[in-house]
Design a protein around this motif. Structure first.
Motif, short mmCIF file in Angstrom:
data_model
loop_
_atom_site.label_atom_id
_atom_site.label_comp_id
_atom_site.label_asym_id
_atom_site.label_seq_id
_atom_site.Cartn_x
_atom_site.Cartn_y
_atom_site.Cartn_z
N ILE A 1 -0.27 8.90 7.54
CA ILE A 1 -1.61 8.24 7.11
C ILE A 1 -0.84 6.42 7.16
CG2 ILE A 1 0.23 8.03 4.53
CD1 ILE A 1 -4.06 8.44 4.78
N LYS B 1 2.54 1.98 -3.72
CA LYS B 1 1.27 2.98 -4.01
C LYS B 1 0.87 4.27 -4.04
CE LYS B 1 0.51 -0.61 -7.08
NZ LYS B 1 1.59 -0.52 -8.46
N ILE B 2 0.72 4.75 -2.23
CA ILE B 2 0.15 5.71 -1.71
C ILE B 2 1.11 7.29 -2.17
CG2 ILE B 2 0.73 5.90 0.22
CD1 ILE B 2 -2.20 6.02 1.01
N ARG B 3 2.32 6.19 -2.75
CA ARG B 3 3.33 6.96 -2.84
C ARG B 3 3.17 8.42 -4.30
NH1 ARG B 3 8.24 4.70 -3.77
NH2 ARG B 3 8.04 3.46 -1.84
N TYR B 4 2.31 8.08 -4.79
CA TYR B 4 1.52 8.84 -6.16
C TYR B 4 -0.09 9.23 -6.05
CZ TYR B 4 5.05 5.02 -8.06
OH TYR B 4 5.84 4.91 -8.38
N SER B 5 -0.34 9.15 -4.35
CA SER B 5 -1.25 9.69 -3.87
C SER B 5 -1.26 11.05 -3.51
CB SER B 5 -2.23 8.97 -3.20
OG SER B 5 -2.25 7.65 -3.69
N ASN B 6 -2.48 11.83 -3.69
CA ASN B 6 -2.00 13.83 -2.57
C ASN B 6 -2.94 13.09 -1.69
OD1 ASN B 6 -1.72 15.75 -2.89
ND2 ASN B 6 -3.76 16.52 -3.93
N VAL B 7 -1.66 12.91 -1.05
CA VAL B 7 -1.84 12.80 0.40
C VAL B 7 -1.66 14.40 0.68
CG1 VAL B 7 -1.54 11.74 3.33
CG2 VAL B 7 -1.85 10.83 0.57
N ARG C 1 1.38 12.81 5.79
CA ARG C 1 2.83 12.42 4.50
C ARG C 1 3.21 11.22 5.63
NH1 ARG C 1 3.64 16.71 0.15
NH2 ARG C 1 1.73 16.22 -0.58
N ILE D 1 1.23 -1.62 -0.04
CA ILE D 1 -0.15 0.04 0.39
C ILE D 1 0.95 0.96 0.26
CG2 ILE D 1 -1.67 0.92 1.85
CD1 ILE D 1 -2.79 -1.29 1.83
N ARG D 2 2.49 1.31 0.58
CA ARG D 2 3.38 2.03 0.81
C ARG D 2 3.46 2.63 -0.46
NH1 ARG D 2 5.81 3.25 6.30
NH2 ARG D 2 6.31 4.46 5.45
#
Lengths: 255, 214
Positions: free
Chosen positions: A184, A169-175, A180, A166-167
């Motif tokens: 999260i 993938k989440i690098r590309y999301s706008n958190v 950050r 998950i981490r």
């Protein structure tokens, strides 16, 4: 059957990370990449599978009240259980050292992938926690202790693998900036833990949960009353609000 | 603070906020989460960790020149384990109920990364007095988060603080419950601890932009 039950239980229901928060430090620190997470996870399974049965033997023949009976009748009423922390942690530290030496000697490739993680593991709470839970849950036989060790290791492995994926993938999301990284990760772990709670009723159905979860919850507010919105007849525009007590409030909806 | 020089005082105040062991250094999370469903357990845990870390830091600091660096982990583990056994026995003797609630988590202070982390990072390189202050400061930073999480979980989850009903009586519908307030039993379940800590991190990093990771 007993083995399978304990095995599944230690993986899913009593998952080290999601149910008891053991090994969180390395879980958070080493979960940035899937490949390193797999390495650490494998090392944890390995060490748990060795130390839990070993500590079971120690507990059974050295530490429990009356465990020294095999030395002779005069030792029967010794109780050394207060020494269990120091015995367990000493066993774990020496085993980790020993495993490191053996693996380095016989399998350099395995050493290269596990090597850097092994010293970290001596202070991983999941390992000591495995032994302490084994003691406090009074697991009855050596075989079951091994099963418990392997099962909890696999549970930990699954958890760190999932969060690492998950981490990545989440690098590309706008958190939000302040969330950050660490923030999260905490919240995602919380959500995953809620998901894992649903395994709770998997095995025996009506089994009492061992953890004293919700002992302080008052009767009656365990579940919020479920409000069902039910549009029973579209013609007269009446909405029936039902809660779980079976009481129905009807109210007119204006057009 | 007449007793402490400015530099020494910083050792205590830093870990309370901008170098907090839990939210910034990410150490010692395991035990922080599992026992925070009640405020009382959180406070006892904070005090136990403070005792172990304060004394342990002094002991390690006194021995820092005679520990061979190859076996220092084992030496540290033995020191912590001995201290934790003392704490555990004291808890069992004076407050048996509470030690049952904390169950294995007292034992897990041994592998609490804050303790090993401070031994490695501070006590092995500094004198006993400064190590003691560092130990107390970090344990206080850890305790602060524990107490905040415990406060909210107990207040919102069971409507009590330290076991006293502060929001009224949920069964006879007194106090806040009279106007339809309900306890959120979900706060008592373990996943909510993670989410509460996540929110604390969020708030802290919003207030201090320098802490934001990229």
């Amino acid at each position: 059957m007993e083995h399978l039950e304990l095995f599944l239980k230690s993986i899913f229901i009593d998952n080290m990370v999601f149910a008891t928060f053991l090994g969180m430090c390395s879980y958070l620190a080493v979960s940035k990449k899937v490949s390193t997470a797999v390495g650490l996870g494998a090392a944890v399974i390995f060490v748990l599978a060795i130390t839990v049965p070993l500590n079971w033997l120690l507990d059974q023949y050295l530490l429990q009240p009356g465990a020294l009976k095999w030395l002779g009748a005069e030792y029967a009423d010794y109780d050394l259980s207060f020494l269990s922390f120091i015995m367990f942690i000493a066993t774990i530290a020496t085993m980790v050292q020993l495993v490191e030496i053996v693996v380095e000697k016989f399998s350099p490739s395995l050493y290269n992938s596990l090597g850097i993680f092994l010293p970290l593991i001596a202070v991983n709470c999941a390992i000591l926690g495995g032994s302490l839970f084994m003691q406090s849950r009074e697991i009855p036989s050596l075989g079951l202790a091994t099963t418990y060790g392997v099962g909890s290791g696999i549970g930990w492995f699954l958890a760190i693998l999932a969060i690492a994926a998950i981490r990545e993938k989440i690098r590309y999301s706008n958190v939000p900036p302040a969330l950050r990284g660490l923030g999260i990760t905490f919240i995602i772990t919380g959500l995953m833990a809620i998901g894992f709670m649903s395994f709770g009723g998997m095995l025996t159905g009506g089994d009492e949960p061992e953890v004293k979860k919700g002992t302080t919850v008052q009767e009656g507010d365990k579940e919020p009353p479920q409000v069902q919105l039910e549009n029973n007849d579209s013609n007269n525009n009446t909405v029936v609000l039902k809660d779980d007590l079976g009481m129905a409030n009807t109210s007119k909806v204006n057009e | 603070m007449g007793l402490l020089s400015k530099k020494d005082a910083k050792l205590i105040t830093d870990p309370l906020a901008d170098n907090n062991p839990i939210t910034i250094q990410v150490l010692g999370i395991c035990s922080a989460l599992a026992i925070t469903a009640q405020l009382k357990a959180s406070i006892v845990m904070a005090i136990s960790v403070m005792a172990v870390l304060g004394i342990g830091n002094v002991v390690i600091s006194l021995m820092r020149n005679i520990i061979p660096s190859k076996i220092r982990i084992i030496v540290q583990l033995v020191v912590v384990a001995a201290l934790v056994i003392i704490v555990d026995q004291v808890l069992k003797a004076f407050s048996y109920e509470l030690s049952k609630t904390l169950s294995v988590f007292v034992g897990l202070i041994i592998t609490n990364c804050i303790i090993m982390g401070r031994f490695e990072a501070f006590a092995l390189a500094n004198g006993p007095w400064r190590s003691f202050l560092d130990g107390i400061g970090n344990a206080a930073g850890y305790g602060l988060i524990l107490i905040i999480v415990g406060f909210f979980r107990e207040l919102l989850g069971s409507g009590t603080l330290l076991g006293f009903p502060v929001l009224g009586d949920p069964i006879e519908k007194k106090g806040l419950y009279a106007i339809g307030y309900e306890n959120n039993g979900f706060m008592l379940l373990s996943p909510m601890a993670l989410i509460v800590v996540g929110i604390i991190i969020w708030v802290q990093r919003t207030r201090n932009k320098e802490l934001i990771e990229d």
